[in-house]
Motif scaffolding. Structure first.
Motif, short mmCIF file in Angstrom:
data_model
loop_
_atom_site.label_atom_id
_atom_site.label_comp_id
_atom_site.label_asym_id
_atom_site.label_seq_id
_atom_site.Cartn_x
_atom_site.Cartn_y
_atom_site.Cartn_z
N ILE A 10 -1.86 -0.94 28.65
CA ILE A 10 -1.83 -1.08 30.11
C ILE A 10 -1.27 -2.44 30.50
O ILE A 10 -0.45 -2.56 31.42
CB ILE A 10 -3.24 -0.88 30.70
CG1 ILE A 10 -3.68 0.57 30.56
CG2 ILE A 10 -3.27 -1.30 32.18
CD1 ILE A 10 -5.12 0.82 30.94
N LEU A 11 -1.69 -3.48 29.79
CA LEU A 11 -1.30 -4.84 30.15
C LEU A 11 0.19 -5.10 30.00
O LEU A 11 0.76 -5.92 30.73
CB LEU A 11 -2.10 -5.85 29.32
CG LEU A 11 -3.58 -5.97 29.66
CD1 LEU A 11 -4.29 -6.83 28.63
CD2 LEU A 11 -3.79 -6.55 31.06
N ILE A 12 0.83 -4.43 29.04
CA ILE A 12 2.25 -4.70 28.82
C ILE A 12 3.17 -3.67 29.48
O ILE A 12 4.39 -3.79 29.39
CB ILE A 12 2.58 -4.77 27.31
CG1 ILE A 12 2.38 -3.41 26.66
CG2 ILE A 12 1.74 -5.83 26.62
CD1 ILE A 12 2.98 -3.32 25.28
N SER A 15 0.36 1.42 38.20
CA SER A 15 0.35 0.51 37.06
C SER A 15 -0.26 -0.84 37.43
O SER A 15 -0.97 -1.45 36.63
CB SER A 15 1.77 0.32 36.53
OG SER A 15 2.60 -0.29 37.50
N LYS A 16 0.00 -1.30 38.65
CA LYS A 16 -0.57 -2.57 39.09
C LYS A 16 -2.09 -2.49 39.19
O LYS A 16 -2.80 -3.43 38.84
CB LYS A 16 0.03 -2.97 40.44
CG LYS A 16 1.50 -3.39 40.36
CD LYS A 16 2.05 -3.75 41.73
CE LYS A 16 3.52 -4.15 41.63
NZ LYS A 16 4.10 -4.48 42.95
N PHE A 61 -4.10 -0.41 37.50
CA PHE A 61 -4.65 -0.34 36.14
C PHE A 61 -4.62 -1.70 35.47
O PHE A 61 -5.54 -2.07 34.74
CB PHE A 61 -3.88 0.69 35.31
CG PHE A 61 -4.35 2.10 35.49
CD1 PHE A 61 -5.61 2.49 35.05
CD2 PHE A 61 -3.55 3.05 36.09
CE1 PHE A 61 -6.07 3.79 35.21
CE2 PHE A 61 -3.99 4.35 36.26
CZ PHE A 61 -5.25 4.72 35.82
N LYS A 62 -3.55 -2.46 35.70
CA LYS A 62 -3.47 -3.80 35.13
C LYS A 62 -4.57 -4.70 35.68
O LYS A 62 -5.17 -5.49 34.96
CB LYS A 62 -2.10 -4.41 35.42
CG LYS A 62 -1.01 -3.97 34.48
CD LYS A 62 0.22 -4.84 34.64
CE LYS A 62 1.25 -4.52 33.58
NZ LYS A 62 2.38 -5.46 33.57
N ARG A 63 -4.82 -4.59 36.98
CA ARG A 63 -5.88 -5.39 37.60
C ARG A 63 -7.24 -5.03 37.02
O ARG A 63 -8.06 -5.91 36.72
CB ARG A 63 -5.87 -5.18 39.11
CG ARG A 63 -6.95 -5.96 39.86
CD ARG A 63 -6.86 -7.44 39.63
NE ARG A 63 -5.59 -7.97 40.09
CZ ARG A 63 -5.19 -9.22 39.93
NH1 ARG A 63 -5.97 -10.06 39.25
NH2 ARG A 63 -4.02 -9.63 40.38
N ILE A 64 -7.49 -3.73 36.83
CA ILE A 64 -8.76 -3.29 36.25
C ILE A 64 -8.91 -3.83 34.83
O ILE A 64 -9.98 -4.31 34.43
CB ILE A 64 -8.84 -1.74 36.23
CG1 ILE A 64 -8.92 -1.21 37.66
CG2 ILE A 64 -10.05 -1.28 35.42
CD1 ILE A 64 -8.82 0.30 37.75
N ALA A 65 -7.82 -3.77 34.05
CA ALA A 65 -7.85 -4.28 32.68
C ALA A 65 -8.12 -5.78 32.66
O ALA A 65 -8.89 -6.28 31.83
CB ALA A 65 -6.52 -3.97 31.99
N ASP A 66 -7.49 -6.51 33.56
CA ASP A 66 -7.71 -7.97 33.64
C ASP A 66 -9.16 -8.29 33.96
O ASP A 66 -9.75 -9.21 33.36
CB ASP A 66 -6.79 -8.58 34.72
CG ASP A 66 -5.34 -8.66 34.27
OD1 ASP A 66 -5.11 -8.73 33.05
OD2 ASP A 66 -4.45 -8.66 35.14
#
Length: 229
Positions: free
Chosen positions: A48-50, A58-59, A61-66
């Motif tokens: 998800i991060l890359i 995608s943004k 999901f990236k925020r959730i992962a962060d």
């Protein structure tokens, strides 16, 4: 010498020996399953991060992962264990070893995400482009082409994470789970001799770490030979 004899008699007692073996089994199960769950979570988070930030989904999901990584890396393992045990799993009927394995896996996933992401970044970007040019989607290329190479790059670091998890299991006795630390603490409390039991406990952890280190080195050599073929 007398204290050593007392300790040996206590350890060889059938009840105590059984408690030590149970503690060893639980310690290894928590570390192994925690690592496996952490690896799965880490692969998902790293992917998800890359992934390209070309749409709102995608943004998000990236925020959730962060946030996930920040929370689990930014708080002590002890606090996470106590919080999830008493606030999340207390009302759920679940095996204590499974519960603690899940908690350790959630924690490990945050660290594994950064480990695997560094491995992915070390893979030539042309690998992704080659996979996409063959008609594979982003997820398929990541799983079938990029991730296998990335994992080879980070085998030593994953091994270090396993060692860290193994040593961190020593805190699970605070919620009453039978592990190695609790077994040897019971011996110390019953004999009022704390030096010898805890030295023995430290030696057991030391031997376990040595065995894991040896396995990691053998795995590295095997992977290195496979790359040369």
């Amino acid at each position: 010498m007398e204290n050593l004899i007392t300790f040996w008699e206590r350890v060889t007692n059938p009840g105590t020996a059984q408690a030590i073996l149970l503690g060893l089994k639980n310690t290894l199960l928590i570390a192994v399953f925690g690592l496996l769950l952490g690896f799965i979570i880490g692969c998902v988070l790293a992917t998800i991060l890359i992934m390209p930030s070309d749409n709102v989904v995608s943004k998000v999901f990236k925020r959730i992962a962060d946030v996930y990584i920040a929370v689990f890396r930014g708080t002590p393992m002890m606090v996470q264990l106590l919080l999830m045990h008493f606030a999340v799993f207390m009302s759920v009927r679940i095996d204590p070893v499974v519960e603690v394995s899940l908690i350790f896996g959630f924690n490990s996933g945050a660290y594994m995400a950064e480990i695997i992401r560094s491995g992915i970044n070390a893979v030539d970007k042309g690998q992704m482009e080659a996979g996409r040019s063959l008609g594979m989607g982003y997820a398929a290329t990541m799983v079938r082409v990029v991730l296998p190479q990335a994992i080879k790059n980070v085998v030593p670091t994953i091994g270090n994470e396993f060692i860290s998890l193994l040593k961190e299991t020593s805190i699970v006795s605070v919620i009453g789970l039978a592990d190695l630390t609790r077994a040897f603490k019971a011996i110390a409390d019953s004999t009022f001799e704390y030096f010898i039991p805890y030295i023995a406990l430290a030696l057991i952890y030391f031997v376990l770490v040595l065995i894991i280190t040896l396995i990691i080195k053998l795995l590295e050599r095997r992977l290195a030979k496979s790359e040369k073929r």
